[in-house]
Design a protein around this motif. Structure first.
Motif, PDB file in Angstrom:
ATOM      1  N   TYR A   1       1.002  20.912  -4.070  1.00  0.00           N
ATOM      2  CA  TYR A   1       1.824  21.972  -4.628  1.00  0.00           C
ATOM      3  C   TYR A   1       2.318  21.700  -6.052  1.00  0.00           C
ATOM      4  O   TYR A   1       2.935  22.571  -6.654  1.00  0.00           O
ATOM      5  N   SER A   2       2.058  20.514  -6.573  1.00  0.00           N
ATOM      6  CA  SER A   2       2.501  20.204  -7.926  1.00  0.00           C
ATOM      7  C   SER A   2       1.585  19.166  -8.550  1.00  0.00           C
ATOM      8  O   SER A   2       0.850  18.458  -7.847  1.00  0.00           O
ATOM      9  N   ARG A   3       1.658  19.076  -9.880  1.00  0.00           N
ATOM     10  CA  ARG A   3       0.895  18.053 -10.599  1.00  0.00           C
ATOM     11  C   ARG A   3       1.291  16.662 -10.129  1.00  0.00           C
ATOM     12  O   ARG A   3       0.442  15.788  -9.926  1.00  0.00           O
TER      13      ARG A   3
ATOM     14  N   GLU B   1     -21.022  -9.749   3.703  1.00  0.00           N
ATOM     15  CA  GLU B   1     -21.144 -10.155   5.104  1.00  0.00           C
ATOM     16  C   GLU B   1     -19.812 -10.154   5.837  1.00  0.00           C
ATOM     17  O   GLU B   1     -19.753  -9.890   7.036  1.00  0.00           O
ATOM     18  N   ASN B   2     -18.733 -10.464   5.120  1.00  0.00           N
ATOM     19  CA  ASN B   2     -17.426 -10.558   5.788  1.00  0.00           C
ATOM     20  C   ASN B   2     -16.681  -9.226   5.844  1.00  0.00           C
ATOM     21  O   ASN B   2     -15.527  -9.170   6.250  1.00  0.00           O
ATOM     22  N   TYR B   3     -17.339  -8.131   5.434  1.00  0.00           N
ATOM     23  CA  TYR B   3     -16.688  -6.820   5.446  1.00  0.00           C
ATOM     24  C   TYR B   3     -16.796  -6.213   6.834  1.00  0.00           C
ATOM     25  O   TYR B   3     -17.891  -6.048   7.379  1.00  0.00           O
ATOM     26  N   SER B   4     -15.652  -5.847   7.417  1.00  0.00           N
ATOM     27  CA  SER B   4     -15.640  -5.329   8.787  1.00  0.00           C
ATOM     28  C   SER B   4     -15.921  -3.831   8.841  1.00  0.00           C
ATOM     29  O   SER B   4     -16.382  -3.314   9.859  1.00  0.00           O
ATOM     30  N   GLY B   5     -15.577  -3.115   7.772  1.00  0.00           N
ATOM     31  CA  GLY B   5     -15.834  -1.688   7.758  1.00  0.00           C
ATOM     32  C   GLY B   5     -14.795  -0.843   8.437  1.00  0.00           C
ATOM     33  O   GLY B   5     -14.939   0.369   8.558  1.00  0.00           O
ATOM     34  N   ARG B   6     -13.693  -1.442   8.882  1.00  0.00           N
ATOM     35  CA  ARG B   6     -12.653  -0.670   9.572  1.00  0.00           C
ATOM     36  C   ARG B   6     -11.579  -0.251   8.577  1.00  0.00           C
ATOM     37  O   ARG B   6     -10.990  -1.098   7.897  1.00  0.00           O
ATOM     38  N   PRO B   7     -11.289   1.064   8.482  1.00  0.00           N
ATOM     39  CA  PRO B   7     -10.230   1.507   7.581  1.00  0.00           C
ATOM     40  C   PRO B   7      -8.864   1.133   8.125  1.00  0.00           C
ATOM     41  O   PRO B   7      -8.720   0.884   9.325  1.00  0.00           O
ATOM     42  N   PRO B   8      -7.820   1.063   7.281  1.00  0.00           N
ATOM     43  CA  PRO B   8      -6.482   0.761   7.755  1.00  0.00           C
ATOM     44  C   PRO B   8      -6.032   1.772   8.804  1.00  0.00           C
ATOM     45  O   PRO B   8      -6.358   2.953   8.723  1.00  0.00           O
ATOM     46  N   GLU B   9      -5.300   1.301   9.809  1.00  0.00           N
ATOM     47  CA  GLU B   9      -4.869   2.172  10.902  1.00  0.00           C
ATOM     48  C   GLU B   9      -4.058   3.336  10.384  1.00  0.00           C
ATOM     49  O   GLU B   9      -3.174   3.198   9.562  1.00  0.00           O
ATOM     50  N   GLY B  10      -4.370   4.531  10.895  1.00  0.00           N
ATOM     51  CA  GLY B  10      -3.595   5.713  10.566  1.00  0.00           C
ATOM     52  C   GLY B  10      -3.935   6.335   9.225  1.00  0.00           C
ATOM     53  O   GLY B  10      -3.462   7.412   8.909  1.00  0.00           O
ATOM     54  N   GLU B  11      -4.752   5.664   8.427  1.00  0.00           N
ATOM     55  CA  GLU B  11      -5.038   6.181   7.095  1.00  0.00           C
ATOM     56  C   GLU B  11      -6.427   6.788   6.983  1.00  0.00           C
ATOM     57  O   GLU B  11      -6.673   7.607   6.105  1.00  0.00           O
ATOM     58  N   GLY B  12      -7.332   6.382   7.868  1.00  0.00           N
ATOM     59  CA  GLY B  12      -8.732   6.749   7.704  1.00  0.00           C
ATOM     60  C   GLY B  12      -8.985   8.235   7.565  1.00  0.00           C
ATOM     61  O   GLY B  12      -9.650   8.681   6.627  1.00  0.00           O
ATOM     62  N   ALA B  13      -8.448   9.051   8.486  1.00  0.00           N
ATOM     63  CA  ALA B  13      -8.725  10.487   8.482  1.00  0.00           C
ATOM     64  C   ALA B  13      -8.144  11.157   7.243  1.00  0.00           C
ATOM     65  O   ALA B  13      -8.811  11.968   6.589  1.00  0.00           O
ATOM     66  N   ASP B  14      -6.893  10.825   6.888  1.00  0.00           N
ATOM     67  CA  ASP B  14      -6.262  11.438   5.721  1.00  0.00           C
ATOM     68  C   ASP B  14      -6.996  11.074   4.444  1.00  0.00           C
ATOM     69  O   ASP B  14      -7.208  11.921   3.570  1.00  0.00           O
ATOM     70  N   ARG B  15      -7.386   9.810   4.313  1.00  0.00           N
ATOM     71  CA  ARG B  15      -8.087   9.358   3.120  1.00  0.00           C
ATOM     72  C   ARG B  15      -9.445  10.038   3.022  1.00  0.00           C
ATOM     73  O   ARG B  15      -9.858  10.477   1.944  1.00  0.00           O
TER      74      ARG B  15
ATOM     75  N   GLU C   1      -0.974  11.627  -4.561  1.00  0.00           N
ATOM     76  CA  GLU C   1      -1.931  11.612  -3.452  1.00  0.00           C
ATOM     77  C   GLU C   1      -3.244  10.961  -3.859  1.00  0.00           C
ATOM     78  O   GLU C   1      -3.827  10.181  -3.109  1.00  0.00           O
ATOM     79  N   VAL C   2      -3.728  11.276  -5.067  1.00  0.00           N
ATOM     80  CA  VAL C   2      -4.993  10.691  -5.511  1.00  0.00           C
ATOM     81  C   VAL C   2      -4.839   9.196  -5.758  1.00  0.00           C
ATOM     82  O   VAL C   2      -5.731   8.404  -5.456  1.00  0.00           O
ATOM     83  N   SER C   3      -3.686   8.787  -6.281  1.00  0.00           N
ATOM     84  CA  SER C   3      -3.464   7.363  -6.557  1.00  0.00           C
ATOM     85  C   SER C   3      -3.480   6.525  -5.288  1.00  0.00           C
ATOM     86  O   SER C   3      -3.803   5.335  -5.329  1.00  0.00           O
ATOM     87  N   LYS C   4      -3.155   7.136  -4.158  1.00  0.00           N
ATOM     88  CA  LYS C   4      -3.170   6.400  -2.884  1.00  0.00           C
ATOM     89  C   LYS C   4      -4.573   5.919  -2.530  1.00  0.00           C
ATOM     90  O   LYS C   4      -4.732   4.994  -1.734  1.00  0.00           O
ATOM     91  N   LEU C   5      -5.582   6.559  -3.119  1.00  0.00           N
ATOM     92  CA  LEU C   5      -6.965   6.230  -2.770  1.00  0.00           C
ATOM     93  C   LEU C   5      -7.507   5.035  -3.532  1.00  0.00           C
ATOM     94  O   LEU C   5      -8.560   4.531  -3.208  1.00  0.00           O
ATOM     95  N   ASP C   6      -6.787   4.600  -4.559  1.00  0.00           N
ATOM     96  CA  ASP C   6      -7.413   3.699  -5.514  1.00  0.00           C
ATOM     97  C   ASP C   6      -7.324   2.219  -5.191  1.00  0.00           C
ATOM     98  O   ASP C   6      -7.889   1.424  -5.895  1.00  0.00           O
TER      99      ASP C   6
END
Length: 225
Positions: A203-205, A134-148, A211-216
């Motif tokens: 471009y690299s491992r 119920e307390n979840y707003s559903g708004r992604p952090p500013e500036g991160e939503g599209a990239d994520r 980049e993937v770790s930023k999602l977690d």
């Protein structure tokens, strides 16, 4: 979905026996004639899902011993896209809820929820709703939503084998070690890595892992590493 019987069938994926029993109890409240199976790892869950039984819903703990972060959810969604998966987690940060939903979770139920609330949440998902606290707003952090969202979309294009290779890259394994684990040649591993980099547009491992770790979710990974 389980169309061969009137009895609802659920798969509980959690490595803690006490919470598996708590989920069993909540399911019995929601569906007295419930039929359940349980898995202590993602690998065990995938084995069950590859078998003859069909399931109406999977209940997944994010913190599983054989995966990191959202990899378990991503594997389930990739290999069994028609199976609704509800995350039931002790991690209740909005960022983690947003990420779970972006990976295709059918809902997010906090482990702190009371048994009757758990049962009501499960019933709502079975009726077609997407449940969030119920307390979840559903708004992604500013500036991160599209990239994520774009990186999540790119991750969803990886094959199950490429996801396994990516998971091993994140564990720091070398191509030779990955080849041994997967019982394939190093040339095959190199081909998988190249395709992962292409699909993720990196471009690299190292960049792929970063980049993937930023999602977690910061809190989730702080506890797992």
């Amino acid at each position: 979905m389980n169309h061969g019987s009137d009895v609802a069938r659920f798969l509980i994926i959690d490595d803690h026996p006490l919470f598996r029993e708590a989920l069993h109890s909540a399911l019995r409240v929601a569906y007295p004639g419930v039929d359940t199976a349980e898995a202590k790892t993602i690998a065990e869950a995938l084995g069950i899902l590859a078998g003859p039984l069909s399931f109406d819903l999977a209940l997944l703990d994010l913190s599983m011993p054989d995966v990191h972060g959202f990899e378990g959810l991503l594997q389930l969604r990739t290999r069994h896209p028609r199976l609704p998966v509800v995350v039931v987690s002790a991690h209740e940060e909005p960022k983690i809820i947003s990420e779970a939903l972006s990976y295709g979770a059918a809902g997010f139920i906090p482990k702190s929820a009371r048994k009757d609330a758990l049962a009501a949440a499960i019933r709502s998902v079975m009726e077609g709703a997407i449940y969030v606290p119920e307390n979840y707003s559903g708004r992604p952090p500013e500036g991160e939503g599209a990239d994520r969202a774009e990186m999540v979309r790119r991750l969803s294009t990886l094959t199950p084998q490429q996801l396994r290779v990516l998971q091993m890259l994140r564990q720091g394994l070398l191509n030779k070690q990955i080849a041994y684990e997967l019982q394939v040649g190093e040339t095959t591993v190199k081909a998988h890595v190249s395709e992962i980099l292409r699909k993720l547009n990196v471009y690299s491992r190292t960049q792929a892992v970063i980049e993937v770790s930023k999602l977690d979710g910061t809190e989730l990974f702080r506890e797992q590493f």
